[in-house]
Enzyme design. Structure first.
Site, PDB file in Angstrom:
ATOM      1  N   ASN A  81      -4.601   8.542   2.219  1.00  0.00           N
ATOM      2  CA  ASN A  81      -5.043   7.872   3.448  1.00  0.00           C
ATOM      3  C   ASN A  81      -5.579   8.861   4.478  1.00  0.00           C
ATOM      4  O   ASN A  81      -6.772   8.892   4.737  1.00  0.00           O
ATOM      5  CB  ASN A  81      -3.898   7.056   4.049  1.00  0.00           C
ATOM      6  CG  ASN A  81      -3.934   5.606   3.603  1.00  0.00           C
ATOM      7  OD1 ASN A  81      -4.810   5.197   2.838  1.00  0.00           O
ATOM      8  ND2 ASN A  81      -2.977   4.816   4.063  1.00  0.00           N
ATOM      9  N   ASP A  86      -4.335  13.201  22.377  1.00  0.00           N
ATOM     10  CA  ASP A  86      -3.083  13.036  21.646  1.00  0.00           C
ATOM     11  C   ASP A  86      -3.142  13.618  20.251  1.00  0.00           C
ATOM     12  O   ASP A  86      -2.095  13.900  19.653  1.00  0.00           O
ATOM     13  CB  ASP A  86      -2.716  11.551  21.568  1.00  0.00           C
ATOM     14  CG  ASP A  86      -2.104  11.051  22.862  1.00  0.00           C
ATOM     15  OD1 ASP A  86      -1.858  11.879  23.753  1.00  0.00           O
ATOM     16  OD2 ASP A  86      -1.882   9.831  22.991  1.00  0.00           O
ATOM     17  N   ASP A 120       0.822  -1.210   0.000  1.00  0.00           N
ATOM     18  CA  ASP A 120       0.000   0.000   0.000  1.00  0.00           C
ATOM     19  C   ASP A 120       0.855   1.258   0.000  1.00  0.00           C
ATOM     20  O   ASP A 120       0.451   2.293  -0.543  1.00  0.00           O
ATOM     21  CB  ASP A 120      -0.923   0.003   1.218  1.00  0.00           C
ATOM     22  CG  ASP A 120      -2.042  -1.018   1.092  1.00  0.00           C
ATOM     23  OD1 ASP A 120      -2.205  -1.570  -0.019  1.00  0.00           O
ATOM     24  OD2 ASP A 120      -2.751  -1.260   2.084  1.00  0.00           O
ATOM     25  N   GLY A 121       2.035   1.185   0.610  1.00  0.00           N
ATOM     26  CA  GLY A 121       2.925   2.346   0.621  1.00  0.00           C
ATOM     27  C   GLY A 121       3.371   2.747  -0.773  1.00  0.00           C
ATOM     28  O   GLY A 121       3.522   3.945  -1.060  1.00  0.00           O
TER      29      GLY A 121
END
Length: 523
Positions: free
Chosen positions: A366, A396, A287-288
């Protein structure tokens, strides 16, 4: 205050004040014997006055900024209205032209021929089979120039080299009654919706592809060997022009001088023109690698055929063992594709004079993440949706994700898994300091604004698809909206089948042992 001074000084016995009190109650004069005590007593009052002045100046600054944004919002709305009016007039003229061509006897010569001629030139494409320009019929789908060009079509020698295709919405089987349009009718006061099609998108080539871009995962010997084999097959068997990255071209030439025909680019300007030359993109990785391929195209994206060579592959349904059959099927067409939406992000600094003075836009496939970075403080983020206040995020951080990214960082933070063709933006907090802060899914047409308030204890950091981190200081803002250029990825079967296969194989979704049966049967 004077009575307090008299009382304290008299108690200390180190100073005395004598004053004459007139009839109106105010002292006319007094004798001061110790200025030190009085200075110490007056100092907190002066300090408090300074604090109030600072708070008042900050409040006035906030009000001035709000008024400035309101004026800019009004100007933006007027500009957007003018743009919509222009598009409406252009579309209306185009429809009138089509109606005239279908019914030439009804209108004669009342049309403005010059204006109609311009519209024909803008909406025509090159049919390479007969060398003539033809007008596309957009009623049955989307033609390639509507998807692969930013703005109105402009034809030059480079565009003629591009292979044209058309997208159509259909379902399995040409005779299915589900092949219908999404319409809403209002008849006799009743609002009804027609049966919806399956929304499976099919790509059919109208001219043969000529150029393929091959992108690979770095630092992998197996990927390097497969890349050389695929490039050789595409050149010898399919007679295609091949583009690769500069790094890959060096590797191929190191292996053999046979690969001299492979082309590449030299600078960012040539990368920005790739979409005018490349007809198809093949990725070798996970996917990268697909994310990297999408990031290379700042505007329109050619269809991508992703081959799985990574650890997890939610967007890579094709297997490299059968790459010849897969590519042969894709090049012949038609194929099912998934249009994966992207987010367009702008960083607006506090020093900007208006909201149009932004940094270069960033496209993400993404998600975009706003977190606290190395700071030990909670993030403090103010979130707005179409200029309406949503909430303040204290935790966070926050994830703004596409539906394609719903199986990535957003899922790990508690967000839902969403089909990639569902148009929407996922609003997912990261470890919020509130038990009631649940994730949201917002419609695709909204514009989200995340701002670091001036009273934030620390800076925030924004990352885009896991890279290109930017610091957000108090007063800075990040604006996100749906980008007009989706990423078309080829499907092994169709978008729905590929989606369920990916979550079953990649996440082992709802995998458990079947409940054993050891009781009496129910009659």
């Amino acid at each position: 205050m004077l009575e307090v001074i008299l009382l304290v000084i008299s108690m200390k016995g180190e100073a005395s004040i004598s004053c004459s009190q007139p009839e109106n109650g105010f002292p006319n004069s007094f004798s001061l014997f110790s200025e030190k005590e009085i200075d110490e007593l007056l100092q907190p009052s002066v300090q408090g006055t300074d604090d109030h002045l600072i708070e008042f100046s900050e409040a006035m600054r906030t009000v001035a900024k709000a008024l400035r944004r309101a004026a800019e919002g009004k100007a933006s709305a007027q500009a957007e209205a003018a743009e919509w009016k222009r598009k409406y007039e252009l579309e209306r003229a185009r429809n009138m032209l089509e109606f005239k061509e279908e019914s030439p006897g009804e209108y004669g010569g009342d049309f403005d021929n010059a204006r109609m001629g311009n519209l024909v030139n803008q909406s025509a494409w090159c049919n390479e089979a007969n060398g003539q320009f033809e007008k596309p019929n957009g009623r049955n789908g989307i033609c390639s120039h509507e998807v692969l060009q930013d703005g109105e079509p402009v034809f030059d020698s480079q565009m003629i080299r591009k292979a044209s295709f058309k997208l159509s919405w259909c379902c399995k089987g040409e005779q299915s009654d589900q092949h219908k349009h999404d319409i809403v009718s209002f008849e006799r006061g009743n609002i009804t919706t027609a049966e919806r099609s399956s929304k499976q998108i099919s790509l059919r080539w109208e001219s043969c592809p000529r150029t393929v871009l091959v992108l690979t995962k770095p630092n992998s010997i197996s990927v390097r060997i497969l890349c050389a084999e695929m490039v050789r097959w595409l050149r010898e068997q399919k007679k295609l022009e091949i583009y690769v990255e500069p790094r890959v071209r060096v590797e191929l030439l190191t292996e053999s001088s046979y690969f001299n025909f492979v082309q590449t680019w030299k600078d960012e300007k040539e990368i920005s023109l790739l979409h005018t030359k490349v007809d198809l993109v093949a990725t070798l990785g996970g996917d990268g690698t697909v994310l990297w391929a999408a990031s290379m195209f700042k505007g329109p994206v050619p269809p991508i055929v992703p081959f799985s060579l990574g650890s997890l592959g939610f967007m890579t349904p094709f297997h490299t063992e059968h790459y010849r059959e897969c590519l042969d099927s894709v090049l012949k067409g038609p194929i099912s594709i998934t249009l994966r939406h992207r987010l367009q992000c702008h960083v607006i600094r506090d020093a900007a004079k208006n909201e149009y003075e932004t940094e270069e836009p960033i496209l993400v496939l993404n998600e975009v993440t706003i977190d606290r970075g190395i700071s030990s403080y909670l993030t403090n983020l103010e979130c707005y949706c179409d200029d309406s206040f949503v909430t303040s995020v204290q935790g966070d951080g926050l994830i703004l994700s596409t539906t394609s990214g719903s199986t990535a960082y957003s899922l790990a933070a508690g967000g839902s898994m969403v089909h990639p063709q569902v148009p929407g933006i996922l609003f997912t907090p990261i470890c919020p300091h509130s038990l009631s802060f649940r994730p949201l899914i917002l419609p695709e047409h909204v514009t989200l604004r995340v701002q670091v308030p001036f009273n934030s204890r620390s800076h925030a950091w924004a990352s885009f698809d896991g890279k290109d981190r930017k610091q957000l200081a108090p007063g800075d803002a990040l604006v996100c909206s749906m980008a007009p250029w989706p990423v078309p990825t080829a499907c092994l079967v169709d978008s729905t089948d590929d989606f369920f296969r990916s979550i079953h194989e990649g996440l082992h979704w709802n995998l458990r042992k079947v409940q054993s049966f050891d009781g009496p049967r129910v009659l």
